[in-house]
Design a protein around this motif. Structure first.
Motif, PDB file in Angstrom:
ATOM      1  N   TYR A 234       6.544  -6.238   6.387  1.00 41.92           N
ATOM      2  CA  TYR A 234       5.774  -5.081   6.862  1.00 41.92           C
ATOM      3  C   TYR A 234       4.280  -5.389   6.916  1.00 41.92           C
ATOM      4  O   TYR A 234       3.482  -4.556   7.311  1.00 41.92           O
ATOM      5  CB  TYR A 234       6.010  -3.868   5.945  1.00 41.92           C
ATOM      6  CG  TYR A 234       5.948  -4.214   4.469  1.00 41.92           C
ATOM      7  CD1 TYR A 234       4.745  -4.489   3.860  1.00 41.92           C
ATOM      8  CD2 TYR A 234       7.110  -4.297   3.703  1.00 41.92           C
ATOM      9  CE1 TYR A 234       4.684  -4.838   2.512  1.00 41.92           C
ATOM     10  CE2 TYR A 234       7.061  -4.636   2.368  1.00 41.92           C
ATOM     11  CZ  TYR A 234       5.837  -4.907   1.781  1.00 41.92           C
ATOM     12  OH  TYR A 234       5.774  -5.262   0.456  1.00 41.92           O
TER      13      TYR A 234
ATOM     14  N   THR B 227      -8.486  -7.399  -3.391  1.00 36.53           N
ATOM     15  CA  THR B 227      -7.169  -7.456  -2.802  1.00 36.53           C
ATOM     16  C   THR B 227      -7.168  -8.528  -1.722  1.00 36.53           C
ATOM     17  O   THR B 227      -8.012  -9.416  -1.735  1.00 36.53           O
ATOM     18  CB  THR B 227      -6.759  -6.038  -2.301  1.00 36.53           C
ATOM     19  OG1 THR B 227      -5.502  -6.118  -1.646  1.00 36.53           O
ATOM     20  CG2 THR B 227      -7.773  -5.406  -1.388  1.00 36.53           C
ATOM     21  N   GLY B 228      -6.201  -8.500  -0.829  1.00 31.55           N
ATOM     22  CA  GLY B 228      -6.144  -9.531   0.206  1.00 31.55           C
ATOM     23  C   GLY B 228      -5.230  -9.059   1.322  1.00 31.55           C
ATOM     24  O   GLY B 228      -5.049  -7.850   1.500  1.00 31.55           O
ATOM     25  N   GLY B 229      -4.543  -9.992   1.919  1.00 31.28           N
ATOM     26  CA  GLY B 229      -4.046 -11.263   1.493  1.00 31.28           C
ATOM     27  C   GLY B 229      -3.737 -11.272  -0.020  1.00 31.28           C
ATOM     28  O   GLY B 229      -3.682 -10.247  -0.666  1.00 31.28           O
ATOM     29  N   GLU B 230      -3.503 -12.445  -0.506  1.00 35.88           N
ATOM     30  CA  GLU B 230      -3.221 -12.552  -1.929  1.00 35.88           C
ATOM     31  C   GLU B 230      -4.485 -13.043  -2.642  1.00 35.88           C
ATOM     32  O   GLU B 230      -4.872 -14.203  -2.470  1.00 35.88           O
ATOM     33  CB  GLU B 230      -2.026 -13.498  -2.157  1.00 35.88           C
ATOM     34  CG  GLU B 230      -1.720 -13.807  -3.597  1.00 35.88           C
ATOM     35  CD  GLU B 230      -1.670 -12.549  -4.481  1.00 35.88           C
ATOM     36  OE1 GLU B 230      -1.047 -11.551  -4.096  1.00 35.88           O
ATOM     37  OE2 GLU B 230      -2.302 -12.569  -5.565  1.00 35.88           O
TER      38      GLU B 230
ATOM     39  N   THR C 228      -5.253  -6.087  -6.919  1.00 33.47           N
ATOM     40  CA  THR C 228      -3.901  -5.870  -6.391  1.00 33.47           C
ATOM     41  C   THR C 228      -3.312  -7.231  -6.034  1.00 33.47           C
ATOM     42  O   THR C 228      -3.962  -8.017  -5.343  1.00 33.47           O
ATOM     43  CB  THR C 228      -3.931  -4.969  -5.139  1.00 33.47           C
ATOM     44  OG1 THR C 228      -4.521  -3.724  -5.489  1.00 33.47           O
ATOM     45  CG2 THR C 228      -2.536  -4.699  -4.621  1.00 33.47           C
ATOM     46  N   THR C 229      -2.103  -7.495  -6.499  1.00 31.38           N
ATOM     47  CA  THR C 229      -1.527  -8.837  -6.344  1.00 31.38           C
ATOM     48  C   THR C 229      -0.008  -8.770  -6.238  1.00 31.38           C
ATOM     49  O   THR C 229       0.613  -7.806  -6.681  1.00 31.38           O
ATOM     50  CB  THR C 229      -1.917  -9.714  -7.562  1.00 31.38           C
ATOM     51  OG1 THR C 229      -1.208 -10.953  -7.486  1.00 31.38           O
ATOM     52  CG2 THR C 229      -1.586  -9.061  -8.897  1.00 31.38           C
TER      53      THR C 229
ATOM     54  N   SER D  56       2.756  -5.647  -6.602  1.00 30.52           N
ATOM     55  CA  SER D  56       3.740  -5.241  -5.598  1.00 30.52           C
ATOM     56  C   SER D  56       5.129  -5.728  -5.996  1.00 30.52           C
ATOM     57  O   SER D  56       5.322  -6.914  -6.271  1.00 30.52           O
ATOM     58  CB  SER D  56       3.365  -5.832  -4.234  1.00 30.52           C
ATOM     59  OG  SER D  56       2.104  -5.345  -3.872  1.00 30.52           O
TER      60      SER D  56
ATOM     61  N   VAL E 210       6.892  -0.506  -1.621  1.00 32.76           N
ATOM     62  CA  VAL E 210       6.860   0.139  -0.309  1.00 32.76           C
ATOM     63  C   VAL E 210       8.267   0.671  -0.038  1.00 32.76           C
ATOM     64  O   VAL E 210       9.244  -0.074  -0.138  1.00 32.76           O
ATOM     65  CB  VAL E 210       6.441  -0.874   0.789  1.00 32.76           C
ATOM     66  CG1 VAL E 210       6.499  -0.230   2.165  1.00 32.76           C
ATOM     67  CG2 VAL E 210       5.043  -1.423   0.521  1.00 32.76           C
TER      68      VAL E 210
ATOM     69  N   MET F 271       3.589   2.143   6.130  1.00 27.38           N
ATOM     70  CA  MET F 271       2.673   2.576   7.181  1.00 27.38           C
ATOM     71  C   MET F 271       2.922   1.782   8.464  1.00 27.38           C
ATOM     72  O   MET F 271       3.097   0.568   8.427  1.00 27.38           O
ATOM     73  CB  MET F 271       1.232   2.395   6.721  1.00 27.38           C
ATOM     74  CG  MET F 271       0.856   3.373   5.623  1.00 27.38           C
ATOM     75  SD  MET F 271      -0.830   3.161   5.067  1.00 27.38           S
ATOM     76  CE  MET F 271      -0.639   1.970   3.760  1.00 27.38           C
TER      77      MET F 271
ATOM     78  N   MET G 294      -2.066  -5.714   7.783  1.00 27.97           N
ATOM     79  CA  MET G 294      -2.490  -5.268   6.451  1.00 27.97           C
ATOM     80  C   MET G 294      -3.145  -6.404   5.659  1.00 27.97           C
ATOM     81  O   MET G 294      -4.096  -6.180   4.915  1.00 27.97           O
ATOM     82  CB  MET G 294      -1.281  -4.719   5.704  1.00 27.97           C
ATOM     83  CG  MET G 294      -1.651  -3.790   4.608  1.00 27.97           C
ATOM     84  SD  MET G 294      -2.401  -2.307   5.224  1.00 27.97           S
ATOM     85  CE  MET G 294      -1.637  -1.153   4.132  1.00 27.97           C
TER      86      MET G 294
ATOM     87  N   GLY H 230      -4.658  -3.957   1.614  1.00 23.24           N
ATOM     88  CA  GLY H 230      -3.940  -2.679   1.458  1.00 23.24           C
ATOM     89  C   GLY H 230      -4.365  -1.954   0.219  1.00 23.24           C
ATOM     90  O   GLY H 230      -5.151  -2.451  -0.568  1.00 23.24           O
TER      91      GLY H 230
HETATM   92  N1  SAM Z   1      -0.958  -9.533  -1.820  1.00 21.68           N
HETATM   93  C1  SAM Z   1      -1.245  -8.436  -2.649  1.00 21.68           C
HETATM   94  C2  SAM Z   1      -0.029  -7.563  -2.852  1.00 21.68           C
HETATM   95  O1  SAM Z   1       0.937  -7.718  -2.126  1.00 21.68           O
HETATM   96  O2  SAM Z   1      -0.081  -6.720  -3.740  1.00 21.68           O
HETATM   97  C3  SAM Z   1      -2.426  -7.603  -2.177  1.00 21.68           C
HETATM   98  C4  SAM Z   1      -2.554  -7.340  -0.715  1.00 21.68           C
HETATM   99  S1  SAM Z   1      -1.288  -6.300  -0.017  1.00 21.68           S
HETATM  100  C5  SAM Z   1      -1.837  -6.173   1.670  1.00 21.68           C
HETATM  101  C6  SAM Z   1      -1.706  -4.743  -0.759  1.00 21.68           C
HETATM  102  C7  SAM Z   1      -0.653  -3.676  -0.699  1.00 21.68           C
HETATM  103  O3  SAM Z   1      -0.439  -3.280   0.642  1.00 21.68           O
HETATM  104  C8  SAM Z   1       0.697  -4.095  -1.260  1.00 21.68           C
HETATM  105  O4  SAM Z   1       1.095  -3.165  -2.252  1.00 21.68           O
HETATM  106  C9  SAM Z   1       1.608  -4.006  -0.056  1.00 21.68           C
HETATM  107  O5  SAM Z   1       2.913  -3.645  -0.407  1.00 21.68           O
HETATM  108  C10 SAM Z   1       0.921  -2.943   0.768  1.00 21.68           C
HETATM  109  N2  SAM Z   1       1.292  -2.951   2.174  1.00 21.68           N
HETATM  110  C11 SAM Z   1       1.230  -3.976   3.055  1.00 21.68           C
HETATM  111  N3  SAM Z   1       1.656  -3.586   4.273  1.00 21.68           N
HETATM  112  C12 SAM Z   1       2.014  -2.281   4.168  1.00 21.68           C
HETATM  113  C13 SAM Z   1       2.537  -1.303   5.074  1.00 21.68           C
HETATM  114  N4  SAM Z   1       2.777  -1.595   6.353  1.00 21.68           N
HETATM  115  N5  SAM Z   1       2.755  -0.064   4.595  1.00 21.68           N
HETATM  116  C14 SAM Z   1       2.515   0.261   3.291  1.00 21.68           C
HETATM  117  N6  SAM Z   1       2.022  -0.611   2.399  1.00 21.68           N
HETATM  118  C15 SAM Z   1       1.780  -1.867   2.823  1.00 21.68           C
END
Ligand code: SAM
Ligand code: SF4
Length: 333
Positions: free
Chosen positions: A26, A65-68, A94-95, A118, A159, A189, A328, A333
């Motif tokens: 996603y 946050t990121g990316g990772e 956030t990781t 996550s 998610v 989202m 994202m 995110g």
């Molecule tokens: N890599 C880290 C992680 O996964 O936690 C931080 C970055 S990630 C983009 C941050 C958050 O965005 C994560 O909790 C991820 O599940 C969420 N995320 C990414 N794409 C998403 C989407 N389409 N809808 C809802 N949450 C999303």
């Protein structure tokens, strides 16, 4: 600073990299990202100037946050420098947790107080599928490291995806009985690039309430302590999450509903991308560049982004996708 709709903007989410060691379906395309040149990305010094500018405008809470973020080579130096800035009250991260076993204690020493992790599934096969390359074992080891490192708070984020993890809502929520964590369910989202899933995958947060009738609404006063019902059975909104608790649990169950019950009225955040664009709203295409600017100019861009923050992000659905022009992993995110 207060924006044009009376919201206090005190929270900056900083994406330190677009890169990631996973490829969640996603979030990121399978082939990864088009690598940008070093010159296009914010330098560590520029990032610190952004935090100083943000603090001067009243921002106190920061999240990396990121990316990772854990793949970022100079992450610890960034954390230390941010937490040394007078006025910074809280630094969170956030990781996906897979690299936490080697970094959790250093992060605590560098001043990171809270970590969001996550975790979309407890099934190793499904974890491998959704992340396209991740190992559930590594993520669980990372959670274990976080729980032992001394963070003030650990939260888990899943998610919600219909047909993928809706059958795991009770098992994921049950982690709040096993560990002192909050488990938060986030509606998926429809980001512009997230076209892998059909309409049936976009399930509302209410599905969690249906799956867990024993949940008790939590009031703000009791959010970090004992659960307490509010009159009318309505949960308090703590930050972006509506909070509940399972009987006998150590942490809360949070419901985050950007699609079906948006929380724009209380949004207190701006985002800064790794390539130096301030985003007033996750779902708007508006961006305010800060790359290459001095601190005074950066401050002006922050003020412009705060005044340019839209009232709300508009309807989101599988047919009305986010207007953000990025995936994202490129926003944070
Ligand atoms: N890599 C880290 C992680 O996964 O936690 C931080 C970055 S990630 C983009 C941050 C958050 O965005 C994560 O909790 C991820 O599940 C969420 N995320 C990414 N794409 C998403 C989407 N389409 N809808 C809802 N949450 C999303
Ligand atoms: Fe990576 Fe996090 Fe996106 Fe998954 S959600 S691909 S871990 S940035």
């Amino acid at each position: 600073m207060i924006d044009t709709f009376g919201r206090k903007i005190n929270y900056l989410r900083i994406s330190v990299t677009e890169r990631c060691n996973l490829r969640c379906r996603y979030c990121m395309p399978e082939e990864g990202i088009c690598k940008k040149t070093h010159e296009e990305m914010l330098t560590e010094d520029e990032l610190i100037s952004c935090v100083r500018a943000a603090v001067s405008l009243g921002m106190t809470k920061f999240r990396l946050t990121g990316g990772e973020p854990l793949v970022k080579r100079n992450l610890l130096s960034i954390c230390k420098r941010i937490t040394e800035i007078p006025g910074v009250e809280e630094l969170c991260l956030t990781t996906n947790a897979t690299l936490l076993p080697d970094t959790a204690e250093d992060l605590v020493r560098a001043g990171v107080s809270r970590v969001n992790i996550s975790l979309d599934t407890l099934d190793p096969r499904k974890y491998g599928w959704i992340t396209r390359r991740g190992s559930l074992r590594e993520a669980l080891d990372g959670i274990d490291a976080a729980l032992h490192a001394g963070f003030a708070k650990v939260k888990l984020n899943a998610v919600l995806i219909g047909g993928f993890n809706d059958d795991e809502i009770p098992a994921l929520a049950d982690l709040t009985r096993k560990w002192p964590v909050d488990m938060r369910f986030i509606e998926m989202m429809p980001m512009a690039g997230n076209t892998e899933f059909g309409p049936e995958a976009y399930i509302p947060y209410t599905r969690v309430l249906e799956a867990l009738p024993e949940l008790v609404p939590v009031s703000n006063k009791s959010a970090s302590g004992l659960a307490g019902s509010l009159p009318g059975g309505m949960p308090e909104q703590n930050g972006v999450a509506k909070l509940y608790r399972l009987p006998g649990a150590l942490g809360n169950v949070g419901l985050i509903s950007p699609v079906n019950a948006h929380f724009c009225r209380t949004c207190s955040r701006l985002r800064l991308t790794a390539d130096g664009k301030l985003k007033p709203c996750l779902h708007s295409e508006a961006e305010y560049p800060v790359k290459g600017l001095d601190e005074e100019e950066i401050k002006k861009q922050f003020a412009a982004a705060i005044y340019g923050k839209p009232e709300w992000h508009g309807n989101l659905s599988v047919t009305e996708r986010s207007h953000a022009l990025r995936r994202m992993n490129q926003i944070g995110g």
